[in-house]
Design a protein around this motif. Structure first.
Motif, PDB file in Angstrom:
ATOM      1  N   LEU A 226       0.836  -1.199   0.000  1.00 42.89           N
ATOM      2  CA  LEU A 226       0.000   0.000   0.000  1.00 42.89           C
ATOM      3  C   LEU A 226       0.875   1.254   0.000  1.00 42.89           C
ATOM      4  O   LEU A 226       0.598   2.225  -0.714  1.00 42.89           O
ATOM      5  CB  LEU A 226      -0.944  -0.020   1.195  1.00 42.89           C
ATOM      6  N   THR A 227       1.950   1.225   0.801  1.00 43.21           N
ATOM      7  CA  THR A 227       2.872   2.370   0.814  1.00 43.21           C
ATOM      8  C   THR A 227       3.486   2.574  -0.562  1.00 43.21           C
ATOM      9  O   THR A 227       3.603   3.714  -1.042  1.00 43.21           O
ATOM     10  CB  THR A 227       3.984   2.146   1.856  1.00 43.21           C
ATOM     11  N   ARG A 228       3.831   1.483  -1.220  1.00 40.52           N
ATOM     12  CA  ARG A 228       4.401   1.577  -2.568  1.00 40.52           C
ATOM     13  C   ARG A 228       3.376   2.140  -3.555  1.00 40.52           C
ATOM     14  O   ARG A 228       3.711   2.947  -4.429  1.00 40.52           O
ATOM     15  CB  ARG A 228       4.886   0.200  -3.019  1.00 40.52           C
ATOM     16  N   GLN A 229       2.123   1.741  -3.410  1.00 44.11           N
ATOM     17  CA  GLN A 229       1.073   2.261  -4.293  1.00 44.11           C
ATOM     18  C   GLN A 229       0.886   3.754  -4.111  1.00 44.11           C
ATOM     19  O   GLN A 229       0.711   4.496  -5.087  1.00 44.11           O
ATOM     20  CB  GLN A 229      -0.236   1.531  -4.015  1.00 44.11           C
ATOM     21  N   VAL A 230       0.904   4.218  -2.855  1.00 46.11           N
ATOM     22  CA  VAL A 230       0.774   5.656  -2.592  1.00 46.11           C
ATOM     23  C   VAL A 230       1.929   6.409  -3.241  1.00 46.11           C
ATOM     24  O   VAL A 230       1.728   7.450  -3.896  1.00 46.11           O
ATOM     25  CB  VAL A 230       0.728   5.928  -1.080  1.00 46.11           C
ATOM     26  N   HIS A 231       3.137   5.890  -3.083  1.00 49.76           N
ATOM     27  CA  HIS A 231       4.304   6.535  -3.688  1.00 49.76           C
ATOM     28  C   HIS A 231       4.177   6.566  -5.208  1.00 49.76           C
ATOM     29  O   HIS A 231       4.394   7.607  -5.849  1.00 49.76           O
ATOM     30  CB  HIS A 231       5.580   5.802  -3.270  1.00 49.76           C
ATOM     31  N   SER A 232       3.799   5.441  -5.802  1.00 52.32           N
ATOM     32  CA  SER A 232       3.686   5.366  -7.268  1.00 52.32           C
ATOM     33  C   SER A 232       2.615   6.318  -7.792  1.00 52.32           C
ATOM     34  O   SER A 232       2.784   6.926  -8.855  1.00 52.32           O
ATOM     35  CB  SER A 232       3.371   3.932  -7.697  1.00 52.32           C
ATOM     36  N   LEU A 233       1.514   6.435  -7.063  1.00 50.89           N
ATOM     37  CA  LEU A 233       0.413   7.285  -7.492  1.00 50.89           C
ATOM     38  C   LEU A 233       0.807   8.759  -7.522  1.00 50.89           C
ATOM     39  O   LEU A 233       0.322   9.526  -8.361  1.00 50.89           O
ATOM     40  CB  LEU A 233      -0.786   7.083  -6.563  1.00 50.89           C
ATOM     41  N   HIS A 234       1.689   9.167  -6.620  1.00 51.86           N
ATOM     42  CA  HIS A 234       2.006  10.593  -6.474  1.00 51.86           C
ATOM     43  C   HIS A 234       3.410  10.974  -6.941  1.00 51.86           C
ATOM     44  O   HIS A 234       3.750  12.157  -6.922  1.00 51.86           O
ATOM     45  CB  HIS A 234       1.848  11.008  -5.002  1.00 51.86           C
ATOM     46  N   VAL A 235       4.222  10.020  -7.355  1.00 50.21           N
ATOM     47  CA  VAL A 235       5.621  10.328  -7.623  1.00 50.21           C
ATOM     48  C   VAL A 235       5.800  11.320  -8.773  1.00 50.21           C
ATOM     49  O   VAL A 235       6.717  12.157  -8.736  1.00 50.21           O
ATOM     50  CB  VAL A 235       6.427   9.030  -7.874  1.00 50.21           C
ATOM     51  N   ASP A 236       4.947  11.264  -9.770  1.00 46.96           N
ATOM     52  CA  ASP A 236       5.124  12.203 -10.880  1.00 46.96           C
ATOM     53  C   ASP A 236       4.905  13.642 -10.418  1.00 46.96           C
ATOM     54  O   ASP A 236       5.685  14.545 -10.760  1.00 46.96           O
ATOM     55  CB  ASP A 236       4.160  11.868 -12.024  1.00 46.96           C
ATOM     56  N   GLU A 237       3.862  13.857  -9.637  1.00 46.68           N
ATOM     57  CA  GLU A 237       3.573  15.207  -9.148  1.00 46.68           C
ATOM     58  C   GLU A 237       4.602  15.663  -8.124  1.00 46.68           C
ATOM     59  O   GLU A 237       4.944  16.848  -8.063  1.00 46.68           O
ATOM     60  CB  GLU A 237       2.179  15.259  -8.527  1.00 46.68           C
ATOM     61  N   TYR A 238       5.127  14.739  -7.331  1.00 43.46           N
ATOM     62  CA  TYR A 238       5.986  15.101  -6.203  1.00 43.46           C
ATOM     63  C   TYR A 238       7.461  14.755  -6.430  1.00 43.46           C
ATOM     64  O   TYR A 238       8.250  14.831  -5.489  1.00 43.46           O
ATOM     65  CB  TYR A 238       5.494  14.388  -4.930  1.00 43.46           C
ATOM     66  N   ARG A 239       7.827  14.416  -7.644  1.00 46.92           N
ATOM     67  CA  ARG A 239       9.192  13.957  -7.886  1.00 46.92           C
ATOM     68  C   ARG A 239      10.233  14.967  -7.400  1.00 46.92           C
ATOM     69  O   ARG A 239      11.212  14.612  -6.732  1.00 46.92           O
ATOM     70  CB  ARG A 239       9.405  13.664  -9.377  1.00 46.92           C
ATOM     71  N   GLU A 240      10.054  16.225  -7.711  1.00 43.10           N
ATOM     72  CA  GLU A 240      11.030  17.242  -7.296  1.00 43.10           C
ATOM     73  C   GLU A 240      11.028  17.415  -5.784  1.00 43.10           C
ATOM     74  O   GLU A 240      12.089  17.526  -5.162  1.00 43.10           O
ATOM     75  CB  GLU A 240      10.719  18.574  -7.985  1.00 43.10           C
ATOM     76  N   ALA A 241       9.830  17.424  -5.182  1.00 40.57           N
ATOM     77  CA  ALA A 241       9.748  17.558  -3.719  1.00 40.57           C
ATOM     78  C   ALA A 241      10.399  16.362  -3.040  1.00 40.57           C
ATOM     79  O   ALA A 241      11.163  16.519  -2.072  1.00 40.57           O
ATOM     80  CB  ALA A 241       8.285  17.682  -3.292  1.00 40.57           C
ATOM     81  N   PHE A 242      10.111  15.149  -3.520  1.00 41.63           N
ATOM     82  CA  PHE A 242      10.729  13.954  -2.941  1.00 41.63           C
ATOM     83  C   PHE A 242      12.251  14.041  -3.035  1.00 41.63           C
ATOM     84  O   PHE A 242      12.969  13.695  -2.088  1.00 41.63           O
ATOM     85  CB  PHE A 242      10.239  12.696  -3.665  1.00 41.63           C
ATOM     86  N   ALA A 243      12.759  14.502  -4.166  1.00 42.21           N
ATOM     87  CA  ALA A 243      14.209  14.604  -4.341  1.00 42.21           C
ATOM     88  C   ALA A 243      14.811  15.602  -3.358  1.00 42.21           C
ATOM     89  O   ALA A 243      15.865  15.349  -2.755  1.00 42.21           O
ATOM     90  CB  ALA A 243      14.535  15.007  -5.781  1.00 42.21           C
ATOM     91  N   LEU A 244      14.160  16.751  -3.178  1.00 40.41           N
ATOM     92  CA  LEU A 244      14.658  17.756  -2.240  1.00 40.41           C
ATOM     93  C   LEU A 244      14.665  17.232  -0.799  1.00 40.41           C
ATOM     94  O   LEU A 244      15.519  17.610   0.011  1.00 40.41           O
ATOM     95  CB  LEU A 244      13.814  19.019  -2.324  1.00 40.41           C
ATOM     96  N   LEU A 245      13.712  16.355  -0.490  1.00 41.80           N
ATOM     97  CA  LEU A 245      13.623  15.807   0.859  1.00 41.80           C
ATOM     98  C   LEU A 245      14.519  14.587   1.054  1.00 41.80           C
ATOM     99  O   LEU A 245      14.673  14.118   2.182  1.00 41.80           O
ATOM    100  CB  LEU A 245      12.167  15.432   1.172  1.00 41.80           C
ATOM    101  N   GLY A 246      15.075  14.070  -0.045  1.00 43.92           N
ATOM    102  CA  GLY A 246      15.936  12.892   0.067  1.00 43.92           C
ATOM    103  C   GLY A 246      15.174  11.589   0.099  1.00 43.92           C
ATOM    104  O   GLY A 246      15.695  10.572   0.574  1.00 43.92           O
ATOM    105  N   ILE A 247      13.930  11.579  -0.405  1.00 48.85           N
ATOM    106  CA  ILE A 247      13.148  10.352  -0.480  1.00 48.85           C
ATOM    107  C   ILE A 247      13.594   9.587  -1.716  1.00 48.85           C
ATOM    108  O   ILE A 247      13.503  10.097  -2.831  1.00 48.85           O
ATOM    109  CB  ILE A 247      11.641  10.662  -0.538  1.00 48.85           C
ATOM    110  N   PRO A 248      14.092   8.366  -1.564  1.00 51.41           N
ATOM    111  CA  PRO A 248      14.655   7.632  -2.708  1.00 51.41           C
ATOM    112  C   PRO A 248      13.604   7.289  -3.762  1.00 51.41           C
ATOM    113  O   PRO A 248      12.396   7.279  -3.492  1.00 51.41           O
ATOM    114  CB  PRO A 248      15.204   6.349  -2.059  1.00 51.41           C
ATOM    115  N   GLU A 249      14.076   6.958  -4.946  1.00 54.92           N
ATOM    116  CA  GLU A 249      13.186   6.531  -6.018  1.00 54.92           C
ATOM    117  C   GLU A 249      12.409   5.281  -5.622  1.00 54.92           C
ATOM    118  O   GLU A 249      11.248   5.123  -5.971  1.00 54.92           O
ATOM    119  CB  GLU A 249      13.988   6.263  -7.300  1.00 54.92           C
ATOM    120  N   ASP A 250      13.072   4.386  -4.877  1.00 56.97           N
ATOM    121  CA  ASP A 250      12.386   3.211  -4.326  1.00 56.97           C
ATOM    122  C   ASP A 250      12.526   3.279  -2.815  1.00 56.97           C
ATOM    123  O   ASP A 250      13.451   2.705  -2.230  1.00 56.97           O
ATOM    124  CB  ASP A 250      12.990   1.918  -4.859  1.00 56.97           C
ATOM    125  N   PRO A 251      11.620   3.976  -2.137  1.00 63.25           N
ATOM    126  CA  PRO A 251      11.798   4.203  -0.702  1.00 63.25           C
ATOM    127  C   PRO A 251      11.714   2.936   0.137  1.00 63.25           C
ATOM    128  O   PRO A 251      12.203   2.914   1.274  1.00 63.25           O
ATOM    129  CB  PRO A 251      10.650   5.168  -0.357  1.00 63.25           C
TER     130      PRO A 251
END
Length: 330
Positions: A146-171
């Motif tokens: 479920l956590t992976r699904q949430v990440h996959s669903l939002h990664v396109d919109e949040y890709r830059e934010a995730f990168a700035l926060l240090g959230i890996p591509e495969d958290p």
């Protein structure tokens, strides 16, 4: 007054305590005060959902005393009516990180013990895909999926934010290989959301609310997610763990500390991903003090996850503010 009229009063009320999935409105009736619980239709699914809450309350009521009494359920429109529990929300006088009254520690462990004693045949039906009792690895992977699904669903919109926060591509890569090592424990009912906003203290006793995320699963997960969400001072965390091992049957608490650490590692990762999305959506309408509060909380959550990923917990307020700027600046 009919139940539908009561619902109408609740909908029109300007006073409500809103969680993520439900609004709660306390209303007086000739028979006494009640709590009208109305789902929030726009809430994204960020947690594993197994049963309807009213099914859970009906099942656990004979075994766990300090839970809401179900008065009415409606499917159209969708709402529940519970008896009103008068008291103080624990978070209101003992926020995250602060010590809680000593009786709360005992009350929490007592509830966990009561839930492990509910017979399998008394709980609501399980879907065919649900892991068999004792299959901790399958249960852990179900949570992680479920956590992976949430990440996959939002990664396109949040890709830059995730990168700035240090959230890996495969958290979840860091925890994925570890699920197979979980110790088998018999499954039980889990509240799965035992935190300070879901506890009401009244007359020296603790009542436990919001059973919408209840699960059938590994009892070790219950205490792991509880520790993650409560953020106890270390001495109280140790006291709860000691009581838990003393009070619950040994088969429910079997296994090394690494099992508890694994569940907590997953929750830290989940919080970093889920709360980045949740908080960004709240920031747009938040006044500055609330915005600063949310950003400060996210700093702590992501830094906790960064340690799981092997990165230094050096994320700053300014960096989180920058990462979420597209949302709060509009």
């Amino acid at each position: 007054m009919t139940w539908l009229e009561l619902y109408g009063r609740a909908v029109d009320s300007g006073e409500a305590a809103a969680g993520y999935y439900n609004r709660n409105v306390g209303l007086a009736t000739p028979e006494g005060k009640v709590n009208v619980r109305i789902p929030i239709a726009a809430a994204d699914t960020m947690d594993v959902r197994l049963w309807r809450e009213e099914e859970v309350l009906a099942a656990i009521r004979p075994y766990a005393g300090r839970v809401p009494e179900l008065r009415h359920v409606s499917d159209a429109p969708r709402f529940q009516v519970h008896h009103f529990i008068a008291g103080r929300v624990l978070d209101g006088f003992s926020p995250r990180g602060a010590a809680v009254p000593e009786h709360v520690l005992t009350d929490v462990v007592t509830l966990m013990d009561q839930l492990t004693r509910i017979p399998r045949e008394k709980v609501p039906e399980l879907p065919a895909y649900w892991p068999a009792s004792g299959d901790g690895p399958a249960f852990g992977r179900l949570l992680a999926d479920l956590t992976r699904q949430v990440h996959s669903l939002h990664v396109d919109e949040y890709r830059e934010a995730f990168a700035l926060l240090g959230i890996p591509e495969d958290p979840l890569a860091v925890v994925g290989p570890l699920w197979d090592g979980l110790t088998p424990r018999p499954f039980s009912v889990l509240h799965a959301d035992l935190h300070r906003k879901n506890m009401i203290v009244a007359d020296g006793a603790t009542w436990f609310l919001d059973w919408e995320l209840a699960l059938w699963g590994d009892p070790m997960y219950e205490i792991g997610i509880h520790f993650h969400k409560m953020d106890y001072p270390e001495e109280q965390r140790a006291a709860v763990l000691r009581l838990w091992r003393e009070r619950l049957r040994s088969e429910c608490t079997a296994g090394p500390a690494a099992d508890l650490d694994l569940y907590m590692a997953h929750e830290k990762i989940k919080s970093a991903v889920v709360d980045t999305v949740r908080y960004s959506k709240q920031l747009a309408a938040a006044p500055r003090p609330e915005r600063e509060f949310l950003i400060g909380r996210l700093v702590k959550k992501v830094n906790a996850a960064r340690q799981v990923w092997g990165a230094p917990p050096d994320l700053t307020f300014e960096r989180v503010e920058e990462a979420l700027a597209p949302w709060w600046k509009g």
